[in-house]
Design a protein around this motif. Structure first.
Motif, PDB file in Angstrom:
ATOM      1  N   ARG A  38       0.978  -1.219   0.040  1.00 43.29           N
ATOM      2  CA  ARG A  38      -0.096   0.046  -0.071  1.00 43.29           C
ATOM      3  C   ARG A  38       0.904   1.261   0.042  1.00 43.29           C
ATOM      4  NH1 ARG A  38      -2.355  -3.518  -1.499  1.00 43.29           N
ATOM      5  NH2 ARG A  38      -4.243  -4.517  -0.740  1.00 43.29           N
ATOM      6  N   TYR A  39       0.445   2.412  -0.683  1.00 42.94           N
ATOM      7  CA  TYR A  39       1.298   3.464  -1.133  1.00 42.94           C
ATOM      8  C   TYR A  39       0.673   4.926  -1.208  1.00 42.94           C
ATOM      9  CZ  TYR A  39      -0.319   1.748  -5.555  1.00 42.94           C
ATOM     10  OH  TYR A  39      -0.827   1.236  -6.572  1.00 42.94           O
ATOM     11  N   ARG A  40       1.023   5.574  -1.148  1.00 50.65           N
ATOM     12  CA  ARG A  40       0.537   6.875  -1.598  1.00 50.65           C
ATOM     13  C   ARG A  40       1.108   7.430  -2.777  1.00 50.65           C
ATOM     14  NH1 ARG A  40       1.342  11.088   2.770  1.00 50.65           N
ATOM     15  NH2 ARG A  40       0.774  12.321   1.222  1.00 50.65           N
ATOM     16  N   VAL A  41       0.145   8.071  -3.728  1.00 51.14           N
ATOM     17  CA  VAL A  41       0.637   8.305  -5.075  1.00 51.14           C
ATOM     18  C   VAL A  41       1.334  10.135  -4.910  1.00 51.14           C
ATOM     19  CG1 VAL A  41       0.155   8.756  -7.409  1.00 51.14           C
ATOM     20  CG2 VAL A  41      -0.681   6.728  -6.199  1.00 51.14           C
ATOM     21  N   ASP A  51       6.843   9.139  -7.141  1.00 52.92           N
ATOM     22  CA  ASP A  51       5.872   8.825  -7.813  1.00 52.92           C
ATOM     23  C   ASP A  51       4.939   7.820  -6.741  1.00 52.92           C
ATOM     24  OD1 ASP A  51       6.245   9.788 -10.541  1.00 52.92           O
ATOM     25  OD2 ASP A  51       8.139   8.408 -10.382  1.00 52.92           O
ATOM     26  N   LEU A  52       5.663   7.161  -6.000  1.00 50.33           N
ATOM     27  CA  LEU A  52       5.069   6.254  -4.887  1.00 50.33           C
ATOM     28  C   LEU A  52       5.741   6.545  -3.438  1.00 50.33           C
ATOM     29  CD1 LEU A  52       4.875   3.059  -6.761  1.00 50.33           C
ATOM     30  CD2 LEU A  52       3.032   4.444  -6.400  1.00 50.33           C
ATOM     31  N   TRP A  53       5.032   6.677  -2.472  1.00 45.82           N
ATOM     32  CA  TRP A  53       5.560   6.578  -1.125  1.00 45.82           C
ATOM     33  C   TRP A  53       4.646   5.499  -0.320  1.00 45.82           C
ATOM     34  CZ3 TRP A  53       8.944   7.613   2.140  1.00 45.82           C
ATOM     35  CH2 TRP A  53       8.541   7.950   3.559  1.00 45.82           C
ATOM     36  N   LEU A  54       5.883   4.834   0.259  1.00 44.66           N
ATOM     37  CA  LEU A  54       5.401   3.742   1.109  1.00 44.66           C
ATOM     38  C   LEU A  54       5.806   4.026   2.374  1.00 44.66           C
ATOM     39  CD1 LEU A  54       6.458   2.306  -1.895  1.00 44.66           C
ATOM     40  CD2 LEU A  54       5.513   0.463  -0.892  1.00 44.66           C
ATOM     41  N   PRO A  55       4.817   4.475   3.279  1.00 42.46           N
ATOM     42  CA  PRO A  55       5.167   4.959   4.333  1.00 42.46           C
ATOM     43  C   PRO A  55       5.499   3.930   5.426  1.00 42.46           C
ATOM     44  CG  PRO A  55       2.889   5.843   3.988  1.00 42.46           C
ATOM     45  CD  PRO A  55       3.575   4.800   2.975  1.00 42.46           C
ATOM     46  N   ARG A  56       4.915   2.722   5.482  1.00 45.39           N
ATOM     47  CA  ARG A  56       5.475   1.423   6.151  1.00 45.39           C
ATOM     48  C   ARG A  56       6.847   1.270   5.986  1.00 45.39           C
ATOM     49  NH1 ARG A  56       3.562  -4.524   5.444  1.00 45.39           N
ATOM     50  NH2 ARG A  56       4.360  -5.385   7.321  1.00 45.39           N
ATOM     51  N   TRP A  57       7.183   1.468   4.831  1.00 40.50           N
ATOM     52  CA  TRP A  57       8.799   0.733   4.535  1.00 40.50           C
ATOM     53  C   TRP A  57       9.651   2.227   4.347  1.00 40.50           C
ATOM     54  CZ3 TRP A  57       9.427  -4.216   4.152  1.00 40.50           C
ATOM     55  CH2 TRP A  57       8.480  -5.099   3.970  1.00 40.50           C
ATOM     56  N   VAL A  63       9.684   6.456 -10.887  1.00 42.66           N
ATOM     57  CA  VAL A  63       9.632   5.820 -11.917  1.00 42.66           C
ATOM     58  C   VAL A  63      10.222   6.790 -13.141  1.00 42.66           C
ATOM     59  CG1 VAL A  63       8.262   4.553 -13.744  1.00 42.66           C
ATOM     60  CG2 VAL A  63       7.630   4.215 -11.352  1.00 42.66           C
ATOM     61  N   HIS A  64      11.362   6.747 -13.462  1.00 47.86           N
ATOM     62  CA  HIS A  64      12.039   7.789 -14.160  1.00 47.86           C
ATOM     63  C   HIS A  64      11.822   7.384 -15.607  1.00 47.86           C
ATOM     64  CE1 HIS A  64      13.544  10.130 -11.358  1.00 47.86           C
ATOM     65  NE2 HIS A  64      14.846   9.512 -11.319  1.00 47.86           N
ATOM     66  N   GLY A  65      11.465   8.309 -16.805  1.00 49.51           N
ATOM     67  CA  GLY A  65      11.439   7.972 -18.066  1.00 49.51           C
ATOM     68  C   GLY A  65      12.869   8.197 -18.556  1.00 49.51           C
TER      69      GLY A  65
END
Length: 155
Positions: A38-41, A51-57, A63-65
């Motif tokens: 589970r993450y925040r965008v 792009d994604l933040w995983l608070p628990r971790w 995600v780089h172009g």
């Protein structure tokens, strides 16, 4: 080589390029969610707006172009037109990325960079493999890593 589009068409094409919710980003989000993460965008309050933040971790995933962040792979090629402008623009993107990663490191936030070529192109790993490697990194506890078609590179 000259541009195949007139300036109006080129401008329209460039405006259509998204910075959020890109196809590679959505593929990774779906694959990670399927694996139970589970993450925040794109939280705006975080340095670099990952792009994604995983608070628990305590982990940020970018995600780089490959074009916009100058990744030396089969998807990247320096533009043939307006070379000076593009070189300055793309190298400043790279410098900004470095500064943002340094800021995240100071805050003890773990960082994973997933390159677009790992999800797209002839050498791609695919979303499921990328999600599995991202999970491996998350569980490893290491501070930073990069993920490209060659695999996971823990730093």
């Amino acid at each position: 080589m000259t541009d195949v589009h007139n300036s109006k068409t080129r401008s329209k094409n460039m405006r259509a390029i998204k910075s959020k919710d890109t196809k590679p980003e959505i593929q990774l989000r779906r694959a990670l969610h399927k694996r139970g993460f589970r993450y925040r965008v794109a939280p705006k309050e975080m340095p670099g707006k990952p792009d994604l933040w995983l608070p628990r971790w305590n982990a940020a995933i970018f995600v780089h172009g490959c074009f916009w962040h100058v990744h030396e792979c089969q998807l990247f090629r320096w533009p043939d037109t307006r070379e000076e402008f593009w070189r300055k623009k793309l190298l400043s993107n790279r410098a900004r990325d470095k500064a943002q990663l340094s800021e995240l490191k100071k805050k003890n936030i773990r960082v994973l960079i997933v390159w677009e070529c790992s999800l797209k192109g002839k050498n791609k790993l695919g979303p499921e493999m990328v999600a599995m490697l991202a999970e491996t990194w998350l569980r490893s506890g290491s501070a930073s890593a990069e993920l490209d078609p060659e695999g996971l590179k823990i730093k």
